[in-house]
Design an enzyme around this catalytic site. Structure first.
Site, mmCIF file in Angstrom:
data_model
loop_
_atom_site.group_PDB
_atom_site.id
_atom_site.type_symbol
_atom_site.label_atom_id
_atom_site.label_comp_id
_atom_site.label_asym_id
_atom_site.label_seq_id
_atom_site.Cartn_x
_atom_site.Cartn_y
_atom_site.Cartn_z
ATOM 1 C CG ASP A 1 45.054 46.624 36.441
ATOM 2 O OD1 ASP A 1 44.812 46.691 35.211
ATOM 3 O OD2 ASP A 1 46.092 47.066 36.948
ATOM 4 C CG HIS B 1 48.263 53.252 41.004
ATOM 5 N ND1 HIS B 1 48.877 54.277 40.300
ATOM 6 C CD2 HIS B 1 48.517 52.124 40.305
ATOM 7 C CE1 HIS B 1 49.454 53.791 39.220
ATOM 8 N NE2 HIS B 1 49.268 52.476 39.208
#
Length: 111
Positions: free
Chosen positions: A30, A100
């Site tokens: 991320d 996700h």
């Protein structure tokens, strides 16, 4: 989908720090991590939200969780614990509309 950030990552149009990949899923770090280890695990098939998951996608949903398990084990977090989280829809905190799973580890979580 041409305007989906994660689809662009899958197409190689946007770089990502990939930590895991198989035939069905891709996992990458991320860019705004909330924990010392924070990856996003996405299906290679575009599914906007969990609400859009079709019955024929059941195995694919399982693949996402199997990837989380494999990554946690590979990174050494399986025994100490980790968090998996999926946001659904704008009200649920979803920002990118490509389903996700967040896998977060490296810190102690409170209940």
């Amino acid at each position: 989908m041409s305007d989906c950030l994660f689809c662009k990552i899958l197409a190689g149009e946007i770089p990502a720090d990939v930590v895991y990949e198989n035939e069905h899923v891709l996992a990458f770090k991320d860019i705004h991590p909330k924990t010392p280890f924070h990856v996003l695990i996405i299906p290679k098939k575009h599914i906007a939200t969990l609400n859009d998951l079709a019955p024929e996608d059941t195995a694919l949903a399982g693949e996402i969780f199997q990837a989380a398990k494999a990554i946690a084990d590979e990174q050494g977090f399986a025994d100490d614990g980790y968090r998996v989280q999926m946001n659904c829809g704008e009200g649920g905190g979803q920002i990118i509309f490509h389903m996700h799973l967040h896998l977060m580890a490296g810190k102690k979580f409170s209940p």
